[in-house]
Design an enzyme around this catalytic site. Sequence first.
Site, PDB file in Angstrom:
ATOM      1  CD  GLU A  34      -3.084  -0.412   0.085  1.00  0.00           C
ATOM      2  OE1 GLU A  34      -3.178  -0.070  -1.110  1.00  0.00           O
ATOM      3  OE2 GLU A  34      -3.609  -1.432   0.543  1.00  0.00           O
ATOM      4  CB  SER A  68     -25.698   7.669 -13.484  1.00  0.00           C
ATOM      5  OG  SER A  68     -25.540   6.907 -12.289  1.00  0.00           O
ATOM      6  CG  LEU A 125     -13.609  -1.981  -2.102  1.00  0.00           C
ATOM      7  CD1 LEU A 125     -14.872  -2.808  -1.951  1.00  0.00           C
ATOM      8  CD2 LEU A 125     -12.385  -2.812  -1.710  1.00  0.00           C
ATOM      9  CB  SER A 126     -10.353   0.881  -7.405  1.00  0.00           C
ATOM     10  OG  SER A 126      -9.190   1.140  -6.707  1.00  0.00           O
ATOM     11  CB  SER A 128     -12.860   6.681  -9.315  1.00  0.00           C
ATOM     12  OG  SER A 128     -11.846   6.388  -8.409  1.00  0.00           O
ATOM     13  CD  GLU A 160      -8.452   8.976 -10.038  1.00  0.00           C
ATOM     14  OE1 GLU A 160      -9.155   8.178 -10.679  1.00  0.00           O
ATOM     15  OE2 GLU A 160      -8.759   9.409  -8.910  1.00  0.00           O
ATOM     16  CG  ASP A 172      -6.375   2.039  -7.532  1.00  0.00           C
ATOM     17  OD1 ASP A 172      -5.702   1.181  -6.927  1.00  0.00           O
ATOM     18  OD2 ASP A 172      -6.726   3.110  -7.018  1.00  0.00           O
TER      19      ASP A 172
HETATM   20  C1  GLA Z   1      -5.191   4.700  -4.188  1.00  0.00           C
HETATM   21  C2  GLA Z   1      -4.395   5.040  -5.453  1.00  0.00           C
HETATM   22  C3  GLA Z   1      -3.405   3.929  -5.777  1.00  0.00           C
HETATM   23  C4  GLA Z   1      -2.546   3.561  -4.566  1.00  0.00           C
HETATM   24  C5  GLA Z   1      -3.419   3.353  -3.325  1.00  0.00           C
HETATM   25  C6  GLA Z   1      -2.602   3.191  -2.080  1.00  0.00           C
HETATM   26  O1  GLA Z   1      -6.002   3.593  -4.416  1.00  0.00           O
HETATM   27  O2  GLA Z   1      -5.262   5.248  -6.547  1.00  0.00           O
HETATM   28  O3  GLA Z   1      -2.622   4.327  -6.877  1.00  0.00           O
HETATM   29  O4  GLA Z   1      -1.571   4.538  -4.351  1.00  0.00           O
HETATM   30  O5  GLA Z   1      -4.305   4.436  -3.113  1.00  0.00           O
HETATM   31  O6  GLA Z   1      -1.841   2.032  -2.148  1.00  0.00           O
END
Ligand code: GLA
Length: 386
Positions: A34, A68, A125-126, A128, A160, A172
């Site tokens: 991380e 949406s 959880l990404s 975006s 982004e 991500d």
């Molecule tokens: C976010 C960022 C990633 C990464 C994490 C931390 O998800 O988008 O690129 O840096 O934080 O690990």
Amino acid sequence: MTDLSDLQASFEHAFGSRPTFVVRAPGRVNLIGEHTDYNDGFVFPAAIDYDVRIAGRPRDDGEVRLWSALFGRRARFMLGSGRRSRRGGWSNYVRGVGVILASEGYPLRGMDAVVTGTVPLSSGLSSSAALEVASCLAYEVAGDFSIEPKRRALLCQRAEREYVGVQCGIMDQFISSLGRADHALMIDTRSLDYRPVPLPSSGVSIVIGNTNKPRGLVDSAYNERRAQCEEGVALLQDALPGIRALRDVAPSDLERHAAELDPVVLRRCRHVVLENERVLDSVRALEAGDLDRFGLLMNESHDSLRDDYEVSCAELDAMVEAARGVEGVYGSRMTGAGFGGCTVSLVADSAVEEFQSAVGAEYRRRTGREATFYVCRASAGAERLL
Ligand code: GLA
């Protein structure tokens, strides 16, 4: 609403015709590694079976019209217009990817599109990145061109960074674009080489715990951490002229030059340098089937994020502590950028039910909040479904 026929029906309802394509891109859970990706380091994420889906149909007038299904909102814009919408936060990801692709000369076409998804929002959880990668694939299909998956990830990362304003690393978008079913990917974020590592097919589960504490202040704190890492590199470069990023700093080098760094910067650097080691170590452990070791490294990662990197929060700590108290849990840590969002735990299959009730109850007792759990499977990366 992930069912294909529901999505088609929703498209018909919004636009009065059938979609000609459907694409998906998954969210992710990072198992370990991380805040290493913007330091040229190693990460070990898996794509999850929660995704963003876009049903679309090309248009000939250069307009993108979006509905949406999640928010019940419309948005529209002309391709080539870089203006950000103040109201349509979600649509800015679709616009941003369009702006980057246009600047690279891809033959974009307009489209009608319904956007929906199951990735929990604002939970680390990404969602975006999944929306960016799904948007990119939708532009590819609509415009009848294709982008190699690594390049797609890099273009979405640019969207982004340049359009949304978060100076994120590549993890991500990379895992959303290149994920593999039943595998996590060990990614070298400098070379972008990666290695799929099979996850155990039985016996243990990856359980995500959502603190349901929305991530606050994450963008500014994120950019600040990044700047502190860069400051560390700049200071260390006097003594270690060969280094370009914290990736190049060995733990022993850092200890030797500790006195030259401001104490906060030192702690930030220590997290990154040791976290990189932990990723390599944990991949070896998983490949050797040593789940105890893997879990231990997850625990160490969390403690380092809490104490040295300072991106955890009371809710994440409470959930992790509760998880570690359950028999059958190998390890537990926060996942993603931090400041709220989710934890990830490696749990023996036989303990998964007990895990959810015990951690849920203890978390409620300590924070007054309800947790949500997802027992997840590693899924494939972005793909066209129709
Ligand atoms: C976010 C960022 C990633 C990464 C994490 C931390 O998800 O988008 O690129 O840096 O934080 O690990």
